[in-house]
Design an enzyme around this catalytic site. Structure first.
Site, PDB file in Angstrom:
ATOM      1  N   ASP A 153       7.449  -2.006   9.700  1.00  0.00           N
ATOM      2  CA  ASP A 153       7.314  -1.630   8.286  1.00  0.00           C
ATOM      3  C   ASP A 153       8.054  -2.608   7.373  1.00  0.00           C
ATOM      4  O   ASP A 153       8.702  -3.555   7.817  1.00  0.00           O
ATOM      5  CB  ASP A 153       7.834  -0.186   8.127  1.00  0.00           C
ATOM      6  N   ASP A 211       0.262   3.632   1.226  1.00  0.00           N
ATOM      7  CA  ASP A 211      -0.008   4.747   2.149  1.00  0.00           C
ATOM      8  C   ASP A 211      -1.192   5.598   1.699  1.00  0.00           C
ATOM      9  O   ASP A 211      -1.278   6.018   0.547  1.00  0.00           O
ATOM     10  CB  ASP A 211       1.216   5.659   2.243  1.00  0.00           C
TER      11      ASP A 211
HETATM   12  C1  GAL Z   1       5.641   3.687   5.172  1.00  0.00           C
HETATM   13  C2  GAL Z   1       4.415   3.338   5.989  1.00  0.00           C
HETATM   14  C3  GAL Z   1       3.854   4.622   6.535  1.00  0.00           C
HETATM   15  C4  GAL Z   1       4.895   5.295   7.408  1.00  0.00           C
HETATM   16  C5  GAL Z   1       6.180   5.510   6.599  1.00  0.00           C
HETATM   17  C6  GAL Z   1       7.333   6.002   7.471  1.00  0.00           C
HETATM   18  O1  GAL Z   1       6.222   2.556   4.637  1.00  0.00           O
HETATM   19  O2  GAL Z   1       3.499   2.672   5.180  1.00  0.00           O
HETATM   20  O3  GAL Z   1       2.685   4.370   7.275  1.00  0.00           O
HETATM   21  O4  GAL Z   1       5.127   4.495   8.532  1.00  0.00           O
HETATM   22  O5  GAL Z   1       6.605   4.301   6.002  1.00  0.00           O
HETATM   23  O6  GAL Z   1       8.526   6.082   6.764  1.00  0.00           O
END
Ligand code: GAL
Length: 409
Positions: A153, A211
């Protein structure tokens, strides 16, 4: 106790000359888009080892593994709030008290593969330890645990872009390659810094948007209509806002390093069956990874039927790896979207009624830029209906319905 802000070890971490201009070793692990399940959309951080075991069993008993979904991916939540006192990643000491190894072994015994989540910054989005400065060490830890997939991430600092994502993500790519185990590398950079220009050199797949949420249309989240503007929209993307962005960037979709439209919301929220079919059909035909986000313990039969439609999955896993493209000439802005492309031995055509009510559509196959001159054999993949010869799609489509035609040449 190790502090999250301690200085990273310099042991083994190789920085400086990061080479971006080569393809990821991709190809073997990512010949077709990856398929699996990820905890985030339904569980957020609220799951434990027994949930993971339940999901693994359901992947088998619901026939999802047989349909191709073979990765079980634990997103944010599996890891502890701190590294071990000597600076190693460790599993969440209350929810995964046995560590990752027994789970990995069980998952492998079931013919599945295990994925974990980490972060290229100092902290993950959930404030757990990130891998910045620990890449070599963490890659070796993952390999020693038997991990097969690493979602990486973009949280945890660097707002000034002092360390560009290209650099941060490439350091981990190289560390994984040296780890001694083949680990699928899923880059999650939110489509923030135009990753379609560099993500393919780094990841086996890379996210192209903020997301996703379980909404079909959401004009307030991810609100912009162009790829440029959407780069600044982080979260709250609906199915159609991600699709809108793909109009501009589907040309970057290439085998071995897939543009990732984010996890599926089929079976999550309250989309109608037509919305779920549309969502799944576009993710499949645009060659996005197909990662289920629904809670398999409570999945509706209708959603399971969408996720296991073999003909639609076959489009996604087609050996050519060609995405469909938006056909502007026959589409009607805000009302009708037509997308078309190639698959081995033929073509695929998607006709999407973007209206909240039924409408009659009439689309000539000759006008799709596919080189179709004569009537062709076709099958519509949701109804299973086949035609010996058609030269146009004439149908009444329900609200937000998408028909998917597999044409044989
Ligand atoms: C976001 C990511 C999501 C999930 C989330 C967890 O940045 O895009 O898919 O992994 O973090 O905190």
């Amino acid at each position: 106790m190790a502090l999250n802000c301690e200085l990273p070890p310099d042991e083994g971490t190789i920085r400086g000359e990061i080479e971006l201009s080569r393809g990821a070793t991709a190809s073997k692990l990512a010949q077709t888009p990856q398929m699996g399940f990820n905890t985030w959309n339904s569980f957020k951080g609220n799951y434990n080892e027994s949930t993971a075991n339940q999901i693994a069993s359901l992947l088998i008993s619901l026939g999802l593994k047989d349909a191709g979904y073979n990765y079980l991916i634990l997103d944010e939540g599996w890891s502890d709030m701190a590294r071990t006192t000597d600076g190693y990643l460790q599993s969440n000491q209350s929810t995964f008290s046995n560590g990752i190894v027994p789970l990995a072994e069980r998952v492998h015994d079931m013919g599945l593969k295990l994925g974990l989540y980490g972060d290229s910054g100092i902290l993950t989005c959930g404030f757990r330890p990130g891998s910045w400065g620990y890449e070599e060490r963490d890659a070796r830890t993952l390999a020693s645990w038997g991990v097969d997939y690493w979602k990486y991430d973009n949280c945890g600092g660097f707002q000034a872009m002092s360390n560009a994502p290209q650099e941060r993500f490439a350091v981990m790519r190289d560390a994984l390659e040296r780890s001694g185990r083949e680990i699928f590398y899923s880059v999650c950079e939110w489509g923030f810094q135009f990753p379609w220009h560099w993500g393919g050199e780094i990841g086996h797949s890379y996210r192209m948007s903020g997301d996703i949420t379980a909404t079909f249309i959401n004009e307030t989240g991810c609100p912009c209509k162009t790829a440029y503007c959407l780069n600044t929209g982080y979260a709250g993307c609906s199915v159609t806002s991600i699709l809108r962005k793909m109009r501009e960037i589907s040309v970057y979709q290439k085998p071995g390093h897939w543009l990732d439209m984010d996890m599926l919301e089929v079976g999550v929220g309250s989309m109608t069956v037509y919305m779920e079919q549309t969502h799944f059909a576009f993710w499949a035909a645009l060659k996005s990874p197909l990662i289920i986000g629904a809670d398999l313990r409570t999945l509706r039969n209708e959603s399971l039927a969408v996720l296991t439609n073999r003909d639609v999955i076959a489009i996604n896993q087609d050996s050519l790896g060609e995405p469909v493209h938006f056909v502007q000439g026959v589409s009607v802005e805000g009302a009708l979207q037509v997308w078309a492309g190639e698959v081995k031995g033929g073509n695929v055509v998607l006709v999407f009624n973007e209206k909240s009510y039924s409408q009659d559509v009439d689309v000539s196959l000759k006008e799709l830029g596919l080189g179709i001159q004569r009537p062709v054999r076709a099958k519509e993949l949701w109804s299973g209906k086949s035609w010996g010869k058609i030269d146009r799609v004439k149908a009444e489509l329900g609200a937000y319905q998408t028909l998917v035609f597999r044409i044989t040449r």
